[in-house]
Design a protein around this motif. Structure first.
Motif, short mmCIF file in Angstrom:
data_model
loop_
_atom_site.label_atom_id
_atom_site.label_comp_id
_atom_site.label_asym_id
_atom_site.label_seq_id
_atom_site.Cartn_x
_atom_site.Cartn_y
_atom_site.Cartn_z
N LEU A 132 0.82 -1.21 0.00
CA LEU A 132 0.00 0.00 0.00
C LEU A 132 0.86 1.27 0.00
O LEU A 132 0.39 2.34 0.35
N THR A 133 2.10 1.13 -0.43
CA THR A 133 2.97 2.30 -0.57
C THR A 133 2.36 3.24 -1.60
O THR A 133 1.98 2.83 -2.70
N HIS A 134 2.27 4.49 -1.22
CA HIS A 134 1.64 5.53 -2.06
C HIS A 134 2.21 5.54 -3.48
O HIS A 134 1.47 5.64 -4.46
N ALA A 135 3.52 5.43 -3.60
CA ALA A 135 4.17 5.50 -4.92
C ALA A 135 3.72 4.39 -5.85
O ALA A 135 3.64 4.58 -7.07
N LEU A 136 3.39 3.23 -5.32
CA LEU A 136 2.91 2.13 -6.16
C LEU A 136 1.53 2.42 -6.74
O LEU A 136 1.20 1.99 -7.84
N HIS A 137 0.73 3.16 -6.01
CA HIS A 137 -0.64 3.44 -6.44
C HIS A 137 -0.77 4.71 -7.27
O HIS A 137 -1.62 4.78 -8.16
N TYR A 138 0.08 5.69 -6.99
CA TYR A 138 -0.07 6.99 -7.66
C TYR A 138 1.17 7.41 -8.46
O TYR A 138 1.17 8.45 -9.10
N GLY A 139 2.22 6.61 -8.42
CA GLY A 139 3.38 6.86 -9.25
C GLY A 139 4.20 8.09 -8.88
O GLY A 139 4.83 8.67 -9.74
N VAL A 140 4.18 8.47 -7.60
CA VAL A 140 4.94 9.65 -7.21
C VAL A 140 6.27 9.22 -6.60
O VAL A 140 6.35 8.76 -5.47
N GLY A 141 7.29 9.38 -7.40
CA GLY A 141 8.65 9.08 -6.98
C GLY A 141 9.62 9.77 -7.91
O GLY A 141 9.24 10.21 -9.01
N VAL A 142 10.85 9.92 -7.47
CA VAL A 142 11.88 10.54 -8.30
C VAL A 142 13.13 9.66 -8.24
O VAL A 142 13.39 9.01 -7.22
N PHE A 143 13.86 9.61 -9.33
CA PHE A 143 15.06 8.78 -9.37
C PHE A 143 16.12 9.42 -10.24
O PHE A 143 15.85 10.33 -11.02
N GLU A 144 17.31 8.91 -10.10
CA GLU A 144 18.42 9.26 -10.97
C GLU A 144 19.10 7.97 -11.42
O GLU A 144 19.01 6.96 -10.73
N GLY A 145 19.77 8.03 -12.53
CA GLY A 145 20.58 6.93 -13.03
C GLY A 145 22.01 7.43 -13.12
O GLY A 145 22.29 8.37 -13.85
N ILE A 146 22.90 6.83 -12.36
CA ILE A 146 24.28 7.30 -12.24
C ILE A 146 25.23 6.17 -12.62
O ILE A 146 25.06 5.03 -12.17
N ARG A 147 26.23 6.49 -13.38
CA ARG A 147 27.23 5.49 -13.77
C ARG A 147 28.51 5.67 -12.96
O ARG A 147 28.93 6.78 -12.67
#
Length: 128
Positions: free
Chosen positions: A24-39
């Motif tokens: 029931l994590t909010h991000a799973l239901h409403y898609g609110v998250g932020v990320f980065e991709g770092i090498r």
């Protein structure tokens, strides 16, 4: 399949298989998250060199600001988390994925649940 030894989750390194969030994590239901991709690349001296770590982490914070998310760590703490996660997985090159998201609590588009943060690192070849 992605596999790593450790994931940094909410301030501590945990075993890969123990890095879990509630369904029931909010991000799973409403898609609110932020990320980065770092090498991270293996440097000439054999040590890992993370490409523009400060810029990536700052952009993560900028993205969080746009969605009214306050990350409960400083830029410096997340930079250190990225480095710790890379080391914990014994990688001298690889991909680092910091992610911040609204966790469980209330439901609804406007719910302002606690922010959870994780950092994963794994070996990943060319993306394209």
């Amino acid at each position: 399949m992605i596999k790593a030894d450790k994931i940094w989750l909410d301030g501590k390194l945990v075993a890969f298989e123990d890095a879990k969030v509630h369904t029931l994590t909010h991000a799973l239901h409403y898609g609110v998250g932020v990320f980065e991709g770092i090498r991270a690349y293996r440097g000439a001296d054999g040590r890992p060199a993370v490409f523009r770590l400060r810029e990536h982490v700052q952009r993560l914070f900028d993205s969080a600001h746009i969605v009214l998310m306050e990350i409960p760590y400083s830029v410096e703490q997340l930079e250190q988390a990225c480095i710790e996660t890379l080391k914990a997985n014994k990688l001298d090159a690889g991909y680092i994925r910091p992610l911040a998201f609204f966790g469980s609590g209330s439901m609804g588009v406007g719910a302002m649940n606690p922010v959870q943060v994780m950092v994963a690192a794994w070996t990943w070849g060319a993306y394209l």
